[in-house]
Design a protein around this motif. Sequence first.
Motif, short mmCIF file in Angstrom:
data_model
loop_
_atom_site.label_atom_id
_atom_site.label_comp_id
_atom_site.label_asym_id
_atom_site.label_seq_id
_atom_site.Cartn_x
_atom_site.Cartn_y
_atom_site.Cartn_z
N LYS A 142 9.03 17.72 -4.60
CA LYS A 142 9.35 16.36 -4.18
C LYS A 142 8.21 15.42 -4.50
O LYS A 142 7.06 15.83 -4.61
CB LYS A 142 9.64 16.33 -2.68
CG LYS A 142 10.90 17.06 -2.27
CD LYS A 142 11.18 16.85 -0.79
CE LYS A 142 12.47 17.53 -0.36
NZ LYS A 142 12.75 17.32 1.08
N GLU A 143 8.54 14.15 -4.60
CA GLU A 143 7.50 13.16 -4.83
C GLU A 143 6.69 12.94 -3.57
O GLU A 143 7.17 13.13 -2.46
CB GLU A 143 8.13 11.84 -5.28
CG GLU A 143 8.76 11.91 -6.64
CD GLU A 143 9.18 10.53 -7.13
OE1 GLU A 143 9.73 10.47 -8.24
OE2 GLU A 143 8.97 9.54 -6.41
N ARG A 144 5.46 12.52 -3.78
CA ARG A 144 4.63 12.17 -2.64
C ARG A 144 5.28 11.02 -1.88
O ARG A 144 5.79 10.06 -2.48
CB ARG A 144 3.25 11.76 -3.15
CG ARG A 144 2.23 11.54 -2.07
CD ARG A 144 0.86 11.30 -2.68
NE ARG A 144 0.63 9.91 -2.96
CZ ARG A 144 -0.54 9.42 -3.33
NH1 ARG A 144 -1.57 10.22 -3.51
NH2 ARG A 144 -0.67 8.13 -3.57
N GLU A 145 5.25 11.11 -0.57
CA GLU A 145 5.87 10.08 0.27
C GLU A 145 4.88 9.54 1.29
O GLU A 145 4.33 10.31 2.09
CB GLU A 145 7.08 10.67 1.01
CG GLU A 145 7.78 9.66 1.90
CD GLU A 145 8.92 10.27 2.72
OE1 GLU A 145 8.94 11.51 2.90
OE2 GLU A 145 9.80 9.49 3.17
N GLY A 146 4.67 8.26 1.27
CA GLY A 146 3.87 7.63 2.30
C GLY A 146 4.63 7.68 3.61
O GLY A 146 5.79 7.27 3.67
N VAL A 147 4.00 8.16 4.65
CA VAL A 147 4.67 8.37 5.92
C VAL A 147 4.35 7.26 6.92
O VAL A 147 5.24 6.70 7.54
CB VAL A 147 4.28 9.74 6.51
CG1 VAL A 147 4.84 9.91 7.91
CG2 VAL A 147 4.77 10.87 5.61
N ALA A 148 3.08 7.01 7.11
CA ALA A 148 2.67 6.01 8.10
C ALA A 148 1.32 5.45 7.70
O ALA A 148 0.50 6.14 7.09
CB ALA A 148 2.58 6.63 9.49
N CYS A 149 1.10 4.21 8.09
CA CYS A 149 -0.14 3.54 7.71
C CYS A 149 -0.57 2.60 8.81
O CYS A 149 0.27 2.04 9.52
CB CYS A 149 0.07 2.78 6.40
SG CYS A 149 -1.40 2.01 5.74
N LEU A 150 -1.89 2.43 8.93
CA LEU A 150 -2.43 1.56 9.97
C LEU A 150 -3.54 0.71 9.39
O LEU A 150 -4.41 1.20 8.66
CB LEU A 150 -2.95 2.42 11.13
CG LEU A 150 -3.57 1.72 12.34
CD1 LEU A 150 -3.29 2.51 13.60
CD2 LEU A 150 -5.06 1.52 12.17
N SER A 151 -3.53 -0.56 9.74
CA SER A 151 -4.62 -1.45 9.37
C SER A 151 -5.48 -1.70 10.59
O SER A 151 -4.97 -2.12 11.64
CB SER A 151 -4.08 -2.78 8.85
OG SER A 151 -5.11 -3.73 8.77
N LYS A 152 -6.76 -1.47 10.46
CA LYS A 152 -7.66 -1.67 11.58
C LYS A 152 -7.92 -3.15 11.85
O LYS A 152 -8.48 -3.50 12.88
CB LYS A 152 -8.99 -0.97 11.32
CG LYS A 152 -8.90 0.53 11.17
CD LYS A 152 -10.26 1.11 10.85
CE LYS A 152 -10.18 2.59 10.52
NZ LYS A 152 -11.52 3.13 10.18
N VAL A 153 -7.54 -4.00 10.93
CA VAL A 153 -7.76 -5.44 11.10
C VAL A 153 -7.06 -5.93 12.36
O VAL A 153 -7.64 -6.66 13.17
CB VAL A 153 -7.26 -6.21 9.88
CG1 VAL A 153 -7.34 -7.72 10.12
CG2 VAL A 153 -8.08 -5.82 8.65
N ASP A 154 -5.80 -5.52 12.52
CA ASP A 154 -5.01 -5.95 13.68
C ASP A 154 -4.19 -4.82 14.28
O ASP A 154 -3.29 -5.07 15.07
CB ASP A 154 -4.11 -7.12 13.28
CG ASP A 154 -3.20 -6.77 12.12
OD1 ASP A 154 -2.47 -7.67 11.66
OD2 ASP A 154 -3.20 -5.61 11.68
#
Length: 121
Positions: free
Chosen positions: A43-55
Amino acid sequence: QVLLVESGGGLVQPGGSLRLSCTASGFTADAEVIGWFRQAPGKEREGVACLSKVDDSTSYANSVKGRFTISRSKVENVVYLQMNNLNPEDPAVYHCATERGYYCSGEYDTWGQGTQVTVSS
């Protein structure tokens, strides 16, 4: 120097939960954007979750919305991925990753070795 170290993977039954942890060090500890992607065989790589520390804004793949939660410790350089209601589509190696910039774009340029998640009855 190992910059991103994941832990917490394992075997869980369908419907079960796991919490993954990622400890960042070196320049990755200063990254404003940190997230998780997964890679399953064939399977292709899948982005699951992401967080920005800015806010502390977050984003999720549609496949995990409502089931996964990304969070971080502001005291330690640790990011978590709480995974609930795991199903047979979730097994993969889960990698913690960072990217340049201030908000999530999916353009990760550094990642760890990963931790295996297996869902089976």
